[in-house]
Scaffold this motif. Structure first.
Motif: not given
Length: 66
Positions: A1-26
């Protein structure tokens, strides 16, 4: 079963570093300067992993729906 996720991270972050951690999850990462959005469809176990990773980058609000 699939879940639809929606997350908001508040403030300025290093989104490139986050993307590198999450890329494999699509999921999408969108940097809006004062907050970053993470969203997509994953299984429920992966949703928990993604929430954990995002929480290391700042305060989050998360919505998970079937």
């Amino acid at each position: 079963m699939k879940a639809h996720i929606w997350l908001e991270i508040q403030g300025k972050i290093d989104s490139k570093a986050l993307w590198e951690q999450l890329e494999r999850y699509g999921v999408n990462v969108t940097d809006l300067c004062q907050k970053t959005l993470v969203y997509g469809e994953v299984d429920f176990i992966t949703a928990g992993t993604i929430i954990s990773i995002c929480s290391m980058h700042g305060d989050i609000e998360a919505t998970v729906k079937r």
